[in-house]
Design an enzyme around this catalytic site. Sequence first.
Site, short mmCIF file in Angstrom:
data_model
loop_
_atom_site.label_atom_id
_atom_site.label_comp_id
_atom_site.label_asym_id
_atom_site.label_seq_id
_atom_site.Cartn_x
_atom_site.Cartn_y
_atom_site.Cartn_z
N THR A 29 -19.85 61.50 -75.67
CA THR A 29 -20.76 60.45 -76.18
C THR A 29 -20.24 59.88 -77.50
OG1 THR A 29 -22.20 62.12 -77.18
CG2 THR A 29 -22.84 61.29 -75.02
N ASP A 107 -13.76 61.36 -67.17
CA ASP A 107 -13.15 60.34 -68.03
C ASP A 107 -11.72 60.62 -68.45
OD1 ASP A 107 -13.39 62.25 -70.14
OD2 ASP A 107 -15.37 61.50 -70.68
N HIS A 124 -15.57 67.57 -61.04
CA HIS A 124 -16.15 66.38 -60.41
C HIS A 124 -15.14 65.26 -60.25
CE1 HIS A 124 -20.32 67.99 -61.80
NE2 HIS A 124 -19.93 68.53 -60.68
N CYS A 132 -8.75 57.21 -50.92
CA CYS A 132 -9.25 56.60 -49.69
C CYS A 132 -10.17 57.60 -49.00
CB CYS A 132 -8.09 56.23 -48.78
SG CYS A 132 -8.66 55.72 -47.15
N SER A 199 -26.02 69.72 -70.15
CA SER A 199 -27.38 70.21 -69.94
C SER A 199 -27.37 71.45 -69.04
CB SER A 199 -28.23 69.11 -69.30
OG SER A 199 -27.67 68.70 -68.07
N ASN A 223 -25.01 72.56 -77.88
CA ASN A 223 -25.61 71.36 -77.30
C ASN A 223 -26.71 70.84 -78.22
OD1 ASN A 223 -25.37 69.64 -74.95
ND2 ASN A 223 -27.46 70.24 -74.42
P1 NAD Z 1 -25.78 65.73 -68.99
O1 NAD Z 1 -25.93 64.25 -69.23
O2 NAD Z 1 -26.67 66.37 -68.01
O3 NAD Z 1 -25.95 66.53 -70.36
C1 NAD Z 1 -25.29 66.14 -71.54
C2 NAD Z 1 -25.91 66.98 -72.67
O4 NAD Z 1 -25.15 66.74 -73.86
C3 NAD Z 1 -27.36 66.60 -72.98
O5 NAD Z 1 -28.13 67.79 -72.98
C4 NAD Z 1 -27.29 65.96 -74.37
O6 NAD Z 1 -28.40 66.26 -75.15
C5 NAD Z 1 -26.04 66.58 -74.94
N1 NAD Z 1 -25.33 65.75 -75.92
C6 NAD Z 1 -24.94 64.46 -75.78
N2 NAD Z 1 -24.23 64.05 -76.85
C7 NAD Z 1 -24.19 65.11 -77.69
C8 NAD Z 1 -23.60 65.32 -78.97
N3 NAD Z 1 -22.89 64.36 -79.58
N4 NAD Z 1 -23.76 66.54 -79.58
C9 NAD Z 1 -24.47 67.52 -78.97
N5 NAD Z 1 -25.03 67.39 -77.75
C10 NAD Z 1 -24.88 66.20 -77.12
O7 NAD Z 1 -24.26 65.95 -68.69
P2 NAD Z 1 -23.56 67.00 -67.74
O8 NAD Z 1 -24.19 68.33 -67.91
O9 NAD Z 1 -22.12 66.84 -67.95
O10 NAD Z 1 -23.91 66.47 -66.28
C11 NAD Z 1 -23.73 65.08 -65.99
C12 NAD Z 1 -22.88 64.77 -64.76
O11 NAD Z 1 -22.51 63.40 -64.85
C13 NAD Z 1 -21.60 65.51 -64.72
O12 NAD Z 1 -21.56 66.08 -63.48
C14 NAD Z 1 -20.47 64.46 -64.86
O13 NAD Z 1 -19.64 64.48 -63.73
C15 NAD Z 1 -21.13 63.13 -64.89
N6 NAD Z 1 -20.86 62.28 -66.10
C16 NAD Z 1 -19.63 62.25 -66.67
C17 NAD Z 1 -19.41 61.47 -67.81
C18 NAD Z 1 -18.03 61.47 -68.44
O14 NAD Z 1 -17.05 61.67 -67.73
N7 NAD Z 1 -17.92 61.28 -69.75
C19 NAD Z 1 -20.45 60.71 -68.37
C20 NAD Z 1 -21.71 60.76 -67.73
C21 NAD Z 1 -21.90 61.55 -66.60
ZN ZN Z 2 -6.59 55.25 -46.23
#
Ligand code: NAD
Ligand code: ZN
Length: 254
Positions: A29, A107, A124, A132, A199, A223
Amino acid sequence: MVPPNIAAAAEVIASAQRLVVLTGAGISTDSGIPDFRGPNGVWTRNPAAEKASNIHYYLTDPEVRRAAWRQRLDTAVWTAEPNLGHHCIVDLQRSGRLAAVITQNIDGLHQESGIDPDLVIEVHGTMRDTRCLDCGDVRSMQEALDRVRAGEADPPCRRCGGIMKADTISFGQALIPEVIDRAFQMAQTCDVLLAVGSSLSVSPINQVVPTASRHGAKVIIVNGERTEMDAWAHHVVRGSIADVLPVLVGRRPR
Ligand code: NAD
Ligand code: ZN
């Protein structure tokens, strides 16, 4: 603000011999890529967006695919740079004690930050490639995006004409068993598991936390909010990753 139990958690990291880091969207983020479930998450703000990442709609509705390609053209990921959180994990690699980075992120920012690609387990998938859905052909995302820019709204596979998608695991799509097995194997053999910015609500990968703990590893969770696995942690350090991680890994304050 520095949480009070951070010193104890930093000691656990300092004495680790075989560290495994598990990351989620929260670590990216600060690079400008929104998470899903945090306070400013994509789904928190727009619950309908969850539907768009479902494979069923992608396969059956050409308009969903065209919208997905348009969105891929200018996602924040292409200009995002690794942030301090990613660099702290590179510090752990330099110390020679990092066994793996298991990431839910698609990412590619861990590799961009300098983590050895062989150490990154992308449970993921990645949006830096396309796959494909018919013949499995994998190519670079940039090649497909060039075709979209040149006018192909939903570019078909060059090999078989099938439907292409980012090489990520959408909802409704099967995980890759070998990748998941490797993640769990790492969890079983580490002495410290550090979970950052997730999360820990996505199954089955959140189960690496209890798995590591049952196999004797110490678990540290960093977190901003509570997670579903806090009960398994030796230390839950709640705070912003940019504040907490540098202290945890012993990086000098800038
Ligand atoms: P999630 O969105 O469920 O949880 C992210 C957690 O990080 C939240 O609890 C939030 O409070 C915390 N958070 C965010 N910024 C923060 C910071 N700066 N400091 C401290 N805490 C912070 O994410 P997840 O558990 O990874 O699950 C989401 C799914 O979505 C994954 O399976 C992933 O594949 C996908 N996804 C990936 C990306 C990426 O590649 N960057 C982005 C969004 C979603
Ligand atoms: Zn193909």
